[in-house]
Design a protein around this motif. Structure first.
Motif, PDB file in Angstrom:
ATOM      1  N   GLU A 158      -3.310  -2.492  -0.250  1.00 32.69           N
ATOM      2  CA  GLU A 158      -2.849  -1.128   0.024  1.00 32.69           C
ATOM      3  C   GLU A 158      -2.498  -0.398  -1.267  1.00 32.69           C
ATOM      4  O   GLU A 158      -2.770   0.795  -1.413  1.00 32.69           O
ATOM      5  N   GLU A 159      -1.924  -1.117  -2.209  1.00 33.76           N
ATOM      6  CA  GLU A 159      -1.585  -0.521  -3.497  1.00 33.76           C
ATOM      7  C   GLU A 159      -2.861  -0.136  -4.249  1.00 33.76           C
ATOM      8  O   GLU A 159      -2.949   0.952  -4.845  1.00 33.76           O
ATOM      9  N   LEU A 160      -3.850  -1.006  -4.197  1.00 38.72           N
ATOM     10  CA  LEU A 160      -5.116  -0.726  -4.872  1.00 38.72           C
ATOM     11  C   LEU A 160      -5.811   0.485  -4.255  1.00 38.72           C
ATOM     12  O   LEU A 160      -6.379   1.324  -4.973  1.00 38.72           O
ATOM     13  N   LYS A 161      -5.769   0.587  -2.942  1.00 39.33           N
ATOM     14  CA  LYS A 161      -6.374   1.746  -2.271  1.00 39.33           C
ATOM     15  C   LYS A 161      -5.763   3.042  -2.774  1.00 39.33           C
ATOM     16  O   LYS A 161      -6.476   4.019  -3.072  1.00 39.33           O
ATOM     17  N   ASP A 162      -4.449   3.082  -2.863  1.00 39.79           N
ATOM     18  CA  ASP A 162      -3.766   4.297  -3.334  1.00 39.79           C
ATOM     19  C   ASP A 162      -4.155   4.616  -4.774  1.00 39.79           C
ATOM     20  O   ASP A 162      -4.444   5.769  -5.109  1.00 39.79           O
ATOM     21  N   HIS A 163      -4.178   3.584  -5.629  1.00 38.83           N
ATOM     22  CA  HIS A 163      -4.531   3.805  -7.030  1.00 38.83           C
ATOM     23  C   HIS A 163      -5.981   4.258  -7.174  1.00 38.83           C
ATOM     24  O   HIS A 163      -6.298   5.111  -8.013  1.00 38.83           O
TER      25      HIS A 163
ATOM     26  N   ARG B  11      -4.208  -4.397 -15.427  1.00 41.13           N
ATOM     27  CA  ARG B  11      -4.097  -4.949 -14.078  1.00 41.13           C
ATOM     28  C   ARG B  11      -5.455  -5.288 -13.468  1.00 41.13           C
ATOM     29  O   ARG B  11      -5.547  -5.551 -12.260  1.00 41.13           O
TER      30      ARG B  11
ATOM     31  N   LEU C 270      -3.059  -6.569  -7.953  1.00 37.03           N
ATOM     32  CA  LEU C 270      -2.692  -5.484  -7.043  1.00 37.03           C
ATOM     33  C   LEU C 270      -2.982  -5.877  -5.597  1.00 37.03           C
ATOM     34  O   LEU C 270      -4.030  -6.466  -5.297  1.00 37.03           O
ATOM     35  N   ARG C 271      -2.060  -5.560  -4.711  1.00 37.05           N
ATOM     36  CA  ARG C 271      -2.289  -5.785  -3.293  1.00 37.05           C
ATOM     37  C   ARG C 271      -3.239  -4.710  -2.764  1.00 37.05           C
ATOM     38  O   ARG C 271      -3.419  -3.646  -3.352  1.00 37.05           O
TER      39      ARG C 271
END
Length: 464
Positions: free
Chosen positions: A30-35, A404, A27-28
């Motif tokens: 920004e994507e990880l932050k959202d998740h 992931r 996960l990148r």
């Protein structure tokens, strides 16, 4: 509306805990932050104790209030920290152990538990990056077992797996955890007889007049503004397998073996004069309540400190008569195992800590007594001691492989004043040992204790 839930007194702030995991993911950032934000929102719904506050300093009780602004709570409850090219989790935990609860934002929102998402700029050859996910909060909420379950839920949701959660804020309060007595099946019918005897036995052990052996108290001054020291050692996969096989032959657990090794390491570092009458005390021996939970309590979502204490105090005289170091280790391990078997099978054991916490204190007995001034309390002599706790097999609560996320390691830190704490756990088929304590002990002392504990424990597989 404010719902009150009596989960016991808010523990002293010297018992603030930081625990977390280090993992890799494709996960990148920004994507990880959202998740992670979505996962924490779900965790609040299934474990709403993480959003509670303590508002009465005289008779503290948990207070749950439905959030009028969930985004504001999430903004405070989840912190993102960029760690640069290296995660360096022990440095992070050290810094967190210097922080003091609660966290408060500019609008007065207060929380007693915060999640930290650690990110790095380092990317592996496989395209994965290293991350960390940590909780910092009161020990009244965070025990190792419940925290690992909660971290596992977060990992599942971040990976798009796990239980389906439909957040209904008006229904959230229904998920508050029940008290430890209810969680373990309610009051025992045997408490008036067997429970009273158990309390009496604990009291008699604590009242023994003989000295308890531990390390020599530190000579350095205590400075709580200094970052605590952490040090870790591990046994290899082959060493761990051999230790487990040998303990099974001896009829003792790995916990019993290393409680014995921990005690013998202290004797090695602080020898006992010939003829001296001394005890070993494990009065702070923690037992997780999870094994005693009764339906409908679900250990995966029961995020609240859940433990009892096991009374462990006995004379070291028979151990000191044995001259062989390995012989002492096996003798002590069997002494510990006998007590483990007796106490863990006692139907009143799950409720011992609750009963102890409800006993009247000196202040309760004399409400007209003059309070002790802060400066007097700080100048009073403190007892110094060492503790050992086995957190068990991590994978029983926390999967290390998700769709992931791949979990590599964990780290724990507790704000400690006058004790040195050793935690051990099994992860990836290895035994991990971590010591932590204030700098008053000195790094060499703590390192030596941990290395010596590991060495003595390995004597069980020594065939010489």
């Amino acid at each position: 509306m404010t719902a009150m839930a009596d989960f016991g007194s808010f523990l002293n702030r010297d018992t603030e805990v930081c625990i977390g995991i280090n993992f890799t993911s494709s996960l990148r950032v920004e994507e990880l932050k959202d998740h992670a934000r979505e996962a924490l929102d779900k965790l609040r719904f299934v474990c709403p104790i993480i959003a509670c506050t303590v508002e009465d300093t005289v008779s503290p009780r948990w207070v749950y209030t439905p959030s009028a602004d969930r985004d504001a709570w999430l903004n405070l409850a989840l912190a993102i920290e960029e760690r640069g090219p290296s995660l360096n989790p022990y440095e992070f935990v050290q810094s967190i152990n210097l922080k003091r609860l609660p966290y408060v934002d500019e609008n007065g929102t207060t929380i007693l538990l915060r999640a930290y998402l650690l990110t790095t700029s380092n990317e592996g050859d496989d395209g994965n990056r290293e991350y960390g996910l940590y909780f910092h909060g009161s020990h009244a909420i965070i025990d190792a077992g419940p925290a690992l379950h909660a971290l596992n839920l977060m990992c599942e949701w971040i990976s798009g797996e796990g239980m389906d959660v439909k957040i209904e804020p008006s229904e959230e309060w229904k998920n508050l955890p029940v008290d430890p007595v209810t969680a373990t099946g309610g009051p025992s019918e045997e408490w008036k007889t067997a429970g009273t005897r158990l309390l009496q036995e604990f009291g008699e052990q604590n009242a023994r007049t003989g000295p308890c052996h531990t390390l020599t108290p530190p000579s350095r001054p205590l400075n709580m503004s200094d970052p605590p020291f952490h040090y870790t050692v591990t046994t290899s996969v082959s060493e761990t397998a051999a230790i487990i096989a040998e303990t099974k032959k001896l009829g003792v657990s790995v916990s019993a073996l290393y409680y014995a090794a921990h005690c013998l390491a202290q004797i090695k570092m602080n020898s006992i004069p010939d003829g001296a009458e001394v005890d070993f005390s494990g009065g702070l021996t923690v037992v997780a309540l999870e094994r005693y939970f009764k339906p409908p309590v679900n250990p995966r979502t029961h995020f609240i400190s859940s433990h009892t204490l096991m009374p462990l105090r006995f004379s070291l005289a028979p151990v000191l008569m044995e001259r062989s170091e390995k012989g002492r280790l096996i003798m002590m391990a069997k002494m510990f195992q006998e007590r483990f078997d007796r106490y863990l099978s006692d139907p009143c054991m799950p409720h011992l800590f609750t009963a102890m916490s409800m006993l009247p204190t000196g202040v309760d007995q004399d409400r007209n007594a003059e309070p002790v001034r802060k400066e007097e309390a700080e100048e009073a002599p403190m007892p110094w001691w060492c503790t050992l706790n086995n957190l068990g097999v991590v994978e029983k609560r926390l999967q290390t492989q998700h769709r992931r996320i791949t979990v590599g390691s964990m780290c724990i830190g507790i704000r400690l004043r006058n004790s040195m704490s050793v935690h051990m756990w099994t992860m990836h088929s290895k035994l991990h040992f971590q010591v932590q304590g204030s700098t008053a002990w000195g790094e060499e002392c703590m390192k030596t204790l941990l290395e010596e504990t590991k060495r003595v424990g390995l004597l069980v597989v020594d065939e010489s």
